[in-house]
Motif scaffolding. Structure first.
Motif, PDB file in Angstrom:
ATOM      1  N   ARG A  73       2.362  -8.555   3.868  1.00 25.79           N
ATOM      2  CA  ARG A  73       1.733  -7.233   3.812  1.00 25.79           C
ATOM      3  C   ARG A  73       2.801  -6.166   3.977  1.00 25.79           C
ATOM      4  NH1 ARG A  73      -0.166  -3.168   6.821  1.00 25.79           N
ATOM      5  NH2 ARG A  73       0.576  -4.010   8.803  1.00 25.79           N
ATOM      6  N   ALA A  74       2.679  -5.084   3.181  1.00 28.76           N
ATOM      7  CA  ALA A  74       3.708  -4.049   3.216  1.00 28.76           C
ATOM      8  C   ALA A  74       3.110  -2.672   2.956  1.00 28.76           C
ATOM      9  CB  ALA A  74       4.784  -4.354   2.176  1.00 28.76           C
ATOM     10  N   GLU A  75       3.824  -1.655   3.424  1.00 27.22           N
ATOM     11  CA  GLU A  75       3.433  -0.258   3.212  1.00 27.22           C
ATOM     12  C   GLU A  75       4.662   0.549   2.837  1.00 27.22           C
ATOM     13  OE1 GLU A  75       1.986   1.147   6.948  1.00 27.22           O
ATOM     14  OE2 GLU A  75       0.159  -0.047   6.867  1.00 27.22           O
ATOM     15  N   LEU A  76       4.464   1.518   1.950  1.00 25.27           N
ATOM     16  CA  LEU A  76       5.477   2.531   1.671  1.00 25.27           C
ATOM     17  C   LEU A  76       4.781   3.864   1.899  1.00 25.27           C
ATOM     18  CD1 LEU A  76       8.435   2.870   0.704  1.00 25.27           C
ATOM     19  CD2 LEU A  76       7.509   3.319  -1.560  1.00 25.27           C
ATOM     20  N   GLU A  77       5.298   4.622   2.870  1.00 24.88           N
ATOM     21  CA  GLU A  77       4.664   5.874   3.260  1.00 24.88           C
ATOM     22  C   GLU A  77       5.620   7.036   2.995  1.00 24.88           C
ATOM     23  OE1 GLU A  77       2.307   7.512   7.155  1.00 24.88           O
ATOM     24  OE2 GLU A  77       4.214   6.476   7.503  1.00 24.88           O
ATOM     25  N   LEU A  78       5.118   8.055   2.309  1.00 19.28           N
ATOM     26  CA  LEU A  78       5.873   9.264   2.025  1.00 19.28           C
ATOM     27  C   LEU A  78       5.208  10.406   2.786  1.00 19.28           C
ATOM     28  CD1 LEU A  78       8.098  10.680   0.324  1.00 19.28           C
ATOM     29  CD2 LEU A  78       6.352  10.975  -1.462  1.00 19.28           C
ATOM     30  N   VAL A  79       5.979  11.054   3.673  1.00 16.31           N
ATOM     31  CA  VAL A  79       5.424  12.106   4.514  1.00 16.31           C
ATOM     32  C   VAL A  79       6.148  13.415   4.227  1.00 16.31           C
ATOM     33  CG1 VAL A  79       4.975  12.875   6.875  1.00 16.31           C
ATOM     34  CG2 VAL A  79       4.869  10.433   6.324  1.00 16.31           C
ATOM     35  N   TRP A  80       5.366  14.412   3.852  1.00 15.09           N
ATOM     36  CA  TRP A  80       5.885  15.751   3.575  1.00 15.09           C
ATOM     37  C   TRP A  80       5.646  16.623   4.799  1.00 15.09           C
ATOM     38  CZ3 TRP A  80       8.322  16.599  -1.022  1.00 15.09           C
ATOM     39  CH2 TRP A  80       8.085  15.671  -2.041  1.00 15.09           C
ATOM     40  N   LYS A  81       6.722  17.091   5.419  1.00  7.54           N
ATOM     41  CA  LYS A  81       6.618  18.038   6.523  1.00  7.54           C
ATOM     42  C   LYS A  81       7.222  19.348   6.053  1.00  7.54           C
ATOM     43  CE  LYS A  81       6.781  14.607  10.167  1.00  7.54           C
ATOM     44  NZ  LYS A  81       7.368  14.265  11.460  1.00  7.54           N
ATOM     45  N   GLU A  82       7.042  20.392   6.824  1.00  8.99           N
ATOM     46  CA  GLU A  82       7.507  21.710   6.387  1.00  8.99           C
ATOM     47  C   GLU A  82       9.001  21.736   6.088  1.00  8.99           C
ATOM     48  OE1 GLU A  82       7.371  26.407   7.618  1.00  8.99           O
ATOM     49  OE2 GLU A  82       6.452  24.936   8.938  1.00  8.99           O
ATOM     50  N   HIS A  83       9.812  21.080   6.902  1.00  5.35           N
ATOM     51  CA  HIS A  83      11.264  21.122   6.705  1.00  5.35           C
ATOM     52  C   HIS A  83      11.881  19.729   6.616  1.00  5.35           C
ATOM     53  CE1 HIS A  83      11.428  25.427   7.153  1.00  5.35           C
ATOM     54  NE2 HIS A  83      10.614  25.321   8.187  1.00  5.35           N
TER      55      HIS A  83
ATOM     56  N   THR B 203       3.943  26.591  -0.160  1.00  8.55           N
ATOM     57  CA  THR B 203       2.542  26.261  -0.008  1.00  8.55           C
ATOM     58  C   THR B 203       1.717  26.524  -1.272  1.00  8.55           C
ATOM     59  OG1 THR B 203       2.131  28.455   0.931  1.00  8.55           O
ATOM     60  CG2 THR B 203       2.535  26.631   2.473  1.00  8.55           C
ATOM     61  N   SER B 204       2.288  27.190  -2.258  1.00  7.73           N
ATOM     62  CA  SER B 204       1.554  27.404  -3.508  1.00  7.73           C
ATOM     63  C   SER B 204       1.661  26.208  -4.440  1.00  7.73           C
ATOM     64  CB  SER B 204       2.096  28.646  -4.222  1.00  7.73           C
ATOM     65  OG  SER B 204       3.427  28.422  -4.656  1.00  7.73           O
ATOM     66  N   GLU B 205       2.557  25.279  -4.117  1.00  7.60           N
ATOM     67  CA  GLU B 205       2.802  24.125  -4.979  1.00  7.60           C
ATOM     68  C   GLU B 205       1.768  23.040  -4.703  1.00  7.60           C
ATOM     69  OE1 GLU B 205       4.786  22.383  -8.036  1.00  7.60           O
ATOM     70  OE2 GLU B 205       5.260  24.308  -7.189  1.00  7.60           O
ATOM     71  N   ALA B 206       1.193  22.470  -5.743  1.00  8.56           N
ATOM     72  CA  ALA B 206       0.219  21.393  -5.588  1.00  8.56           C
ATOM     73  C   ALA B 206       0.923  20.082  -5.305  1.00  8.56           C
ATOM     74  CB  ALA B 206      -0.607  21.259  -6.876  1.00  8.56           C
ATOM     75  N   PRO B 207       0.259  19.149  -4.614  1.00  4.60           N
ATOM     76  CA  PRO B 207       0.879  17.852  -4.341  1.00  4.60           C
ATOM     77  C   PRO B 207       1.063  17.057  -5.625  1.00  4.60           C
ATOM     78  CG  PRO B 207      -1.384  17.914  -3.514  1.00  4.60           C
ATOM     79  CD  PRO B 207      -1.065  19.279  -4.052  1.00  4.60           C
TER      80      PRO B 207
ATOM     81  N   GLU C 181       0.849  -1.184   0.000  1.00  2.17           N
ATOM     82  CA  GLU C 181       0.000   0.000   0.000  1.00  2.17           C
ATOM     83  C   GLU C 181       0.888   1.238   0.000  1.00  2.17           C
ATOM     84  OE1 GLU C 181      -3.431   2.149   2.747  1.00  2.17           O
ATOM     85  OE2 GLU C 181      -2.466   0.328   3.461  1.00  2.17           O
ATOM     86  N   PHE C 182       0.582   2.201  -0.869  1.00  2.45           N
ATOM     87  CA  PHE C 182       1.314   3.462  -0.895  1.00  2.45           C
ATOM     88  C   PHE C 182       0.480   4.512  -0.177  1.00  2.45           C
ATOM     89  CE2 PHE C 182       2.479   7.549  -2.915  1.00  2.45           C
ATOM     90  CZ  PHE C 182       3.814   7.577  -2.558  1.00  2.45           C
ATOM     91  N   ILE C 183       1.096   5.203   0.778  1.00  2.00           N
ATOM     92  CA  ILE C 183       0.433   6.243   1.561  1.00  2.00           C
ATOM     93  C   ILE C 183       1.257   7.515   1.416  1.00  2.00           C
ATOM     94  CG2 ILE C 183      -0.305   6.945   3.870  1.00  2.00           C
ATOM     95  CD1 ILE C 183      -0.087   3.820   4.540  1.00  2.00           C
ATOM     96  N   GLU C 184       0.596   8.608   1.057  1.00  2.00           N
ATOM     97  CA  GLU C 184       1.288   9.898   0.979  1.00  2.00           C
ATOM     98  C   GLU C 184       0.553  10.876   1.880  1.00  2.00           C
ATOM     99  OE1 GLU C 184       3.321  12.877  -2.293  1.00  2.00           O
ATOM    100  OE2 GLU C 184       1.857  11.405  -2.983  1.00  2.00           O
ATOM    101  N   ARG C 185       1.311  11.511   2.768  1.00  2.00           N
ATOM    102  CA  ARG C 185       0.734  12.463   3.721  1.00  2.00           C
ATOM    103  C   ARG C 185       1.404  13.824   3.551  1.00  2.00           C
ATOM    104  NH1 ARG C 185      -1.974   8.977   6.985  1.00  2.00           N
ATOM    105  NH2 ARG C 185      -1.005   6.998   7.473  1.00  2.00           N
ATOM    106  N   GLY C 186       0.647  14.859   3.789  1.00  6.14           N
ATOM    107  CA  GLY C 186       1.180  16.205   3.689  1.00  6.14           C
ATOM    108  C   GLY C 186       1.085  16.731   2.275  1.00  6.14           C
ATOM    109  N   ARG C 187       1.565  17.932   2.116  1.00  5.19           N
ATOM    110  CA  ARG C 187       1.510  18.611   0.817  1.00  5.19           C
ATOM    111  C   ARG C 187       2.892  18.545   0.173  1.00  5.19           C
ATOM    112  NH1 ARG C 187      -2.343  22.531  -0.793  1.00  5.19           N
ATOM    113  NH2 ARG C 187      -1.630  23.606  -2.655  1.00  5.19           N
ATOM    114  N   ALA C 188       2.958  17.928  -0.990  1.00  2.19           N
ATOM    115  CA  ALA C 188       4.231  17.773  -1.707  1.00  2.19           C
ATOM    116  C   ALA C 188       4.749  19.126  -2.167  1.00  2.19           C
ATOM    117  CB  ALA C 188       4.045  16.854  -2.912  1.00  2.19           C
ATOM    118  N   TYR C 189       6.055  19.240  -2.228  1.00  2.75           N
ATOM    119  CA  TYR C 189       6.710  20.439  -2.739  1.00  2.75           C
ATOM    120  C   TYR C 189       7.965  20.021  -3.483  1.00  2.75           C
ATOM    121  CZ  TYR C 189       9.005  19.895   1.853  1.00  2.75           C
ATOM    122  OH  TYR C 189       9.645  19.395   2.961  1.00  2.75           O
TER     123      TYR C 189
END
Length: 162
Positions: A86-96, A156-160, A49-57
């Protein structure tokens, strides 16, 4: 394995040219292609399962390539060492920070290949090249790799990524 090795060597050459040329060359792959990579692995029979959290930049090209390659190595390891788990790949976008987490359950699969740790060494080198950290957590039932890289911050103007 040989194709992945040639691809990785080619990407390193692109990375070095990028650093030398002020980032004028564009790597073929990057963080935006992680979802496609997971989709391809799923079609090949890896239940992930692919999980993406936060706003990509946008990331610097070399860092984007490093995130992609660490994700690719994680998927390869899942396939080799815990086929069918069972497996997961999670990509998390934080501010820094951008963080990639790979998790898979352990299996008692007779087709699993014993690890020689070279994949982890390569992931650690790719992560540290951009001042990141790599953490590996193991138990009898699960295996987790977390790679985190500091970034210049979110626009923050960039779309995910789609």
């Amino acid at each position: 394995i040989s194709t992945a090795g040639r691809d990785a060597l080619g990407d390193i050459k692109v990375l070095l040219r990028t650093v030398d040329s002020g980032q004028e060359d564009t790597p073929v792959k990057g963080v935006g292609e992680l979802r496609e990579l997971v989709d391809a692995a799923t079609l090949a029979g890896v239940p992930i399962e692919f999980i993406e959290r936060g706003r990509a930049y946008p990331l610097p090209k070399g860092l984007s390539l490093a995130v992609f390659r660490v994700g690719q190595e994680c998927l390869t390891n899942m396939y080799k060492h815990a086929p069918g788990a069972r497996a997961e790949l999670e990509l998390v976008w934080k501010e820094h920070e951008v963080r990639l987490r790979a998790f898979n359950e352990r299996t008692q699969n007779e087709h699993a290949i014993a690890s020689d740790q070279r994949g982890l060494t390569g992931m650690r080198e790719r992560t540290e090249l951009f001042d990141g950290t790599l953490t590996v957590n193991e138990s009898d039932t699960a295996f987790e790799v977390v790679a985190a890289w500091p970034t210049g911050g979110a626009d923050t103007s960039e779309a995910p990524h789609p």
